[in-house]
Write a protein that holds these residues in place. Structure first.
Motif, PDB file in Angstrom:
ATOM      1  N   GLY A  39       0.834  -1.199   0.000  1.00 33.07           N
ATOM      2  CA  GLY A  39       0.000   0.000   0.000  1.00 33.07           C
ATOM      3  C   GLY A  39       0.863   1.241   0.000  1.00 33.07           C
ATOM      4  N   ALA A  40       0.475   2.238  -0.779  1.00 31.61           N
ATOM      5  CA  ALA A  40       1.150   3.542  -0.785  1.00 31.61           C
ATOM      6  C   ALA A  40       0.327   4.476  -1.662  1.00 31.61           C
ATOM      7  N   ARG A  41       0.801   5.720  -1.772  1.00 35.05           N
ATOM      8  CA  ARG A  41       0.051   6.689  -2.565  1.00 35.05           C
ATOM      9  C   ARG A  41       0.429   6.626  -4.041  1.00 35.05           C
ATOM     10  N   LEU A  66      -3.202   3.785  -0.636  1.00 38.14           N
ATOM     11  CA  LEU A  66      -3.128   3.990   0.820  1.00 38.14           C
ATOM     12  C   LEU A  66      -2.451   5.304   1.145  1.00 38.14           C
ATOM     13  N   ASP A  67      -3.142   6.107   1.950  1.00 35.66           N
ATOM     14  CA  ASP A  67      -2.513   7.267   2.586  1.00 35.66           C
ATOM     15  C   ASP A  67      -2.640   7.026   4.082  1.00 35.66           C
ATOM     16  N   VAL A  68      -1.520   6.753   4.737  1.00 33.75           N
ATOM     17  CA  VAL A  68      -1.596   6.349   6.149  1.00 33.75           C
ATOM     18  C   VAL A  68      -2.046   7.466   7.087  1.00 33.75           C
ATOM     19  N   THR A  69      -2.099   8.698   6.573  1.00 39.00           N
ATOM     20  CA  THR A  69      -2.525   9.811   7.435  1.00 39.00           C
ATOM     21  C   THR A  69      -4.054   9.930   7.484  1.00 39.00           C
ATOM     22  N   GLN A  70      -4.745   9.177   6.631  1.00 41.25           N
ATOM     23  CA  GLN A  70      -6.199   9.318   6.515  1.00 41.25           C
ATOM     24  C   GLN A  70      -6.891   8.036   6.981  1.00 41.25           C
ATOM     25  N   ALA A  94       5.620   3.051   6.316  1.00 43.06           N
ATOM     26  CA  ALA A  94       5.543   4.385   5.684  1.00 43.06           C
ATOM     27  C   ALA A  94       6.123   5.441   6.619  1.00 43.06           C
ATOM     28  N   GLY A  95       6.902   6.339   6.064  1.00 38.92           N
ATOM     29  CA  GLY A  95       7.463   7.391   6.902  1.00 38.92           C
ATOM     30  C   GLY A  95       8.029   8.517   6.069  1.00 38.92           C
ATOM     31  N   ILE A  96       8.099   9.694   6.663  1.00 34.37           N
ATOM     32  CA  ILE A  96       8.725  10.849   6.016  1.00 34.37           C
ATOM     33  C   ILE A  96       9.603  11.551   7.051  1.00 34.37           C
ATOM     34  N   ALA A 158      11.213  16.649  14.535  1.00 34.07           N
ATOM     35  CA  ALA A 158       9.872  16.054  14.470  1.00 34.07           C
ATOM     36  C   ALA A 158       9.987  14.557  14.195  1.00 34.07           C
ATOM     37  N   TYR A 159      10.906  14.230  13.304  1.00 37.78           N
ATOM     38  CA  TYR A 159      11.121  12.807  12.964  1.00 37.78           C
ATOM     39  C   TYR A 159      11.534  12.019  14.203  1.00 37.78           C
ATOM     40  N   ALA A 160      12.526  12.548  14.944  1.00 40.87           N
ATOM     41  CA  ALA A 160      13.014  11.843  16.136  1.00 40.87           C
ATOM     42  C   ALA A 160      11.887  11.676  17.154  1.00 40.87           C
ATOM     43  N   PRO A 189      16.013   0.631  12.525  1.00 44.02           N
ATOM     44  CA  PRO A 189      17.212   0.607  11.690  1.00 44.02           C
ATOM     45  C   PRO A 189      18.101   1.822  11.947  1.00 44.02           C
ATOM     46  N   GLY A 190      19.392   1.617  11.722  1.00 37.24           N
ATOM     47  CA  GLY A 190      20.299   2.747  11.604  1.00 37.24           C
ATOM     48  C   GLY A 190      20.227   3.268  10.175  1.00 37.24           C
ATOM     49  N   TYR A 191      21.234   4.029   9.760  1.00 34.69           N
ATOM     50  CA  TYR A 191      21.153   4.718   8.468  1.00 34.69           C
ATOM     51  C   TYR A 191      21.372   3.780   7.284  1.00 34.69           C
ATOM     52  N   ALA A 193      20.915   4.087   2.953  1.00 34.36           N
ATOM     53  CA  ALA A 193      20.636   5.060   1.882  1.00 34.36           C
ATOM     54  C   ALA A 193      19.360   4.672   1.134  1.00 34.36           C
ATOM     55  N   THR A 194      18.368   5.560   1.161  1.00 32.78           N
ATOM     56  CA  THR A 194      17.115   5.375   0.413  1.00 32.78           C
ATOM     57  C   THR A 194      16.719   6.746  -0.132  1.00 32.78           C
ATOM     58  N   GLU A 195      15.557   6.819  -0.781  1.00 30.07           N
ATOM     59  CA  GLU A 195      15.099   8.119  -1.321  1.00 30.07           C
ATOM     60  C   GLU A 195      15.015   9.177  -0.223  1.00 30.07           C
TER      61      GLU A 195
HETATM   62  P1  NAI Z   1      11.503   6.086   1.504  1.00 28.76           P
HETATM   63  O1  NAI Z   1      11.229   7.539   1.385  1.00 28.76           O
HETATM   64  O2  NAI Z   1      12.159   5.384   0.378  1.00 28.76           O
HETATM   65  O3  NAI Z   1      10.180   5.283   1.845  1.00 28.76           O
HETATM   66  C1  NAI Z   1       9.113   5.807   2.597  1.00 28.76           C
HETATM   67  C2  NAI Z   1       7.852   5.323   1.973  1.00 28.76           C
HETATM   68  O4  NAI Z   1       6.717   5.791   2.715  1.00 28.76           O
HETATM   69  C3  NAI Z   1       7.696   5.846   0.544  1.00 28.76           C
HETATM   70  O5  NAI Z   1       7.332   4.766  -0.289  1.00 28.76           O
HETATM   71  C4  NAI Z   1       6.580   6.847   0.658  1.00 28.76           C
HETATM   72  O6  NAI Z   1       5.826   6.964  -0.513  1.00 28.76           O
HETATM   73  C5  NAI Z   1       5.761   6.222   1.785  1.00 28.76           C
HETATM   74  N1  NAI Z   1       4.855   7.190   2.383  1.00 28.76           N
HETATM   75  C6  NAI Z   1       5.155   8.425   2.844  1.00 28.76           C
HETATM   76  N2  NAI Z   1       4.038   9.034   3.270  1.00 28.76           N
HETATM   77  C7  NAI Z   1       3.017   8.151   3.094  1.00 28.76           C
HETATM   78  C8  NAI Z   1       1.630   8.191   3.346  1.00 28.76           C
HETATM   79  N3  NAI Z   1       1.025   9.289   3.862  1.00 28.76           N
HETATM   80  N4  NAI Z   1       0.885   7.107   3.046  1.00 28.76           N
HETATM   81  C9  NAI Z   1       1.458   6.011   2.517  1.00 28.76           C
HETATM   82  N5  NAI Z   1       2.775   5.913   2.237  1.00 28.76           N
HETATM   83  C10 NAI Z   1       3.539   6.975   2.532  1.00 28.76           C
HETATM   84  O7  NAI Z   1      12.353   5.928   2.828  1.00 28.76           O
HETATM   85  P2  NAI Z   1      12.798   4.617   3.618  1.00 28.76           P
HETATM   86  O8  NAI Z   1      14.145   4.902   4.123  1.00 28.76           O
HETATM   87  O9  NAI Z   1      12.563   3.403   2.838  1.00 28.76           O
HETATM   88  O10 NAI Z   1      11.796   4.652   4.860  1.00 28.76           O
HETATM   89  C11 NAI Z   1      11.002   3.539   5.252  1.00 28.76           C
HETATM   90  C12 NAI Z   1      10.838   3.569   6.757  1.00 28.76           C
HETATM   91  O11 NAI Z   1      12.106   3.293   7.348  1.00 28.76           O
HETATM   92  C13 NAI Z   1      10.392   4.919   7.289  1.00 28.76           C
HETATM   93  O12 NAI Z   1       9.478   4.719   8.351  1.00 28.76           O
HETATM   94  C14 NAI Z   1      11.678   5.502   7.825  1.00 28.76           C
HETATM   95  O13 NAI Z   1      11.452   6.446   8.829  1.00 28.76           O
HETATM   96  C15 NAI Z   1      12.359   4.261   8.338  1.00 28.76           C
HETATM   97  N6  NAI Z   1      13.784   4.365   8.547  1.00 28.76           N
HETATM   98  C16 NAI Z   1      14.633   4.607   7.514  1.00 28.76           C
HETATM   99  C17 NAI Z   1      15.996   4.699   7.746  1.00 28.76           C
HETATM  100  C18 NAI Z   1      16.958   4.970   6.659  1.00 28.76           C
HETATM  101  O14 NAI Z   1      18.129   5.276   6.964  1.00 28.76           O
HETATM  102  N7  NAI Z   1      16.571   4.882   5.399  1.00 28.76           N
HETATM  103  C19 NAI Z   1      16.542   4.529   9.091  1.00 28.76           C
HETATM  104  C20 NAI Z   1      15.553   4.270  10.097  1.00 28.76           C
HETATM  105  C21 NAI Z   1      14.238   4.191   9.824  1.00 28.76           C
END
Ligand code: NAI
Length: 255
Positions: A39-41, A66-70, A94-96, A158-160, A189-191, A193-195
Motif C-alpha cells: 500500500g502507498a500513494r 493507501l494514505d496512512v494519514t487518513q 511508511a514514513g517521512i 519532528a522525525y526523532a 534501523p540505523g542509516y 541510503a534510500t530516497e
Molecule cells: P523512503 O522515502 O524510500 O520510503 C518511505 C515510503 O513511505 C515511501 O514509499 C513513501 O511513498 C511512503 N509514504 C510516505 N508518506 C506516506 C503516506 N502518507 N501514506 C502512505 N505511504 C507513505 O524511505 P525509507 O528509508 O525506505 O523509509 C522507510 C521507513 O524506514 C520509514 O518509516 C523511515 O522512517 C524508516 N527508517 C529509515 C531509515 C533509513 O536510513 N533509510 C533509518 C531508520 C528508519
C-alpha cells in the motif's frame, strides 16, 4: 531454523512500499512465499512492484491505494487486502522526514511528519487489530522505528519525536493486545541510503556521519532481513512490545 519458510502462505501487508525499505520488505516476504499486499500513494510504482513480486513469489501480490494519514484510506486499504485473504502480518513502514532545523519547521510540516510516522502507525494498527479481534484470530505487527527514537541528530526533531512515539506506542499496543494474540514489535534501523536520505550521504556531513558508525558503513536494506523475519514470524512468538535495533553499532557510538 529457516525463518523465511515461516512466512510461506502468510498474508503480509506493507505500508509505504513504493520505495526503499518497504519495497525491500515486500520483495523479501514475496521471495519467502508470502501473499504480499503493498500500500502507498504512488499507485503506478506499486503496480510495477506487484508484477515483480508475482515473479518472485508463490502467491499473487496485490497493490492498494493507501494514505496512512487518513483513517478512511487506511480502513479501506486494509479491508480490501482482507477480502483477498485474512491478514497475518502488518508492517508499518511508511514514513517521512523533515530535514530542517526546529526553527525552520512550519506547523504543517511538523503535523505531516507526526501524522505519517506516528498517527499512521496507530491508524493501521488499530484497523488491523479490530479485524483480528472480531475474527478471533491473532496477528503480528512490525513497526519501523529508527535509532533516532533513542538518540538525536540535527535537523530531524519532528522525525526523532515521532519515532520515539512509535517505540512507546509499540509497547502500549503490545500490552493491550497480547490478550488477543496480537504481537506488536518495532524494528529500529540505523542509516540506510534510500530516497529519504540519499542526497545527504553525498555531502561532507553525510560522509562524517558514516565515519561515526562503529562498523564504518551505511546499512543495506538486506542487513535488516534477519531482524525483520524474526519479528514478522512466530520465531518471535514470546516477544511483544520490544524494539530490535539494527544499526552497525551506531547507537553505541562514542559520546
Ligand atoms: P523512503 O522515502 O524510500 O520510503 C518511505 C515510503 O513511505 C515511501 O514509499 C513513501 O511513498 C511512503 N509514504 C510516505 N508518506 C506516506 C503516506 N502518507 N501514506 C502512505 N505511504 C507513505 O524511505 P525509507 O528509508 O525506505 O523509509 C522507510 C521507513 O524506514 C520509514 O518509516 C523511515 O522512517 C524508516 N527508517 C529509515 C531509515 C533509513 O536510513 N533509510 C533509518 C531508520 C528508519
Amino acid at each position: 531454523m529457516d525463518l523465511g519458510a515461516k512466512l510461506r502462505d502468510r498474508h503480509v501487508f506493507v505500508t509505504g512500499a513504493s520505495s526503499g525499505l518497504g519495497m525491500h520488505f515486500a520483495r523479501l516476504a514475496a521471495g519467502c512465499g508470502a501473499l504480499v499486499t503493498v500500500g502507498a500513494r504512488r499507485r503506478e510504482r506499486l503496480d510495477a512492484l506487484v508484477g515483480e513480486l508475482d515473479a518472485l513469489g508463490a502467491a499473487e501480490a496485490r497493490a492498494v491505494d493507501l494514505d496512512v494519514t487518513q483513517a478512511a484510506s487506511v480502513e479501506a486499504a486494509l479491508a480490501e487486502a482482507g477480502r483477498a485473504a485474512p491478514l497475518d502480518v502488518l508492517v508499518n513502514n511508511a514514513g517521512i522526514s523533515e530535514a530542517r532545523p526546529a526553527l525552520d519547521i512550519s506547523e504543517a510540516l511538523f503535523d505531516g511528519v507526526l501524522a505519517t510516522n506516528l498517527k499512521g502507525v496507530w491508524l493501521a494498527s488499530t484497523a488491523a487489530a479490530r479485524t483480528w479481534r472480531e475474527a478471533g484470530r491473532g496477528g503480528t505487527i512490525v513497526n519501523v522505528a529508527s535509532i533516532l527514537a533513542f538518540r538525536v541528530a540535527g535537523a530531524v526533531p519532528a522525525y526523532a519525536a515521532s519515532k520515539a512515539g512509535v517505540v512507546q506506542l509499540t509497547s502500549a499496543l503490545a500490552l493491550e493486545w497480547a490478550r488477543y494474540g496480537i504481537r506488536v514489535n518495532a524494528l529500529a534501523p540505523g542509516y540506510i541510503a534510500t530516497e529519504m536520505n540519499a542526497d545527504f550521504f553525498g555531502t561532507p556531513a553525510g560522509e562524517a556521519l558514516v565515519k561515526r558508525i562503529p562498523m564504518r558503513r551505511l546499512g543495506e536494506p538486506s542487513d535488516l532481513d534477519g531482524a525483520f523475519l524474526l519479528l514478522a514470524t512466530d520465531a518471535s512468538r514470546w516477544m511483544t512490545g520490544t524494539c530490535v535495533t539494527v544499526d552497525g553499532g551506531h547507537l553505541s557510538s562514542s559520546l
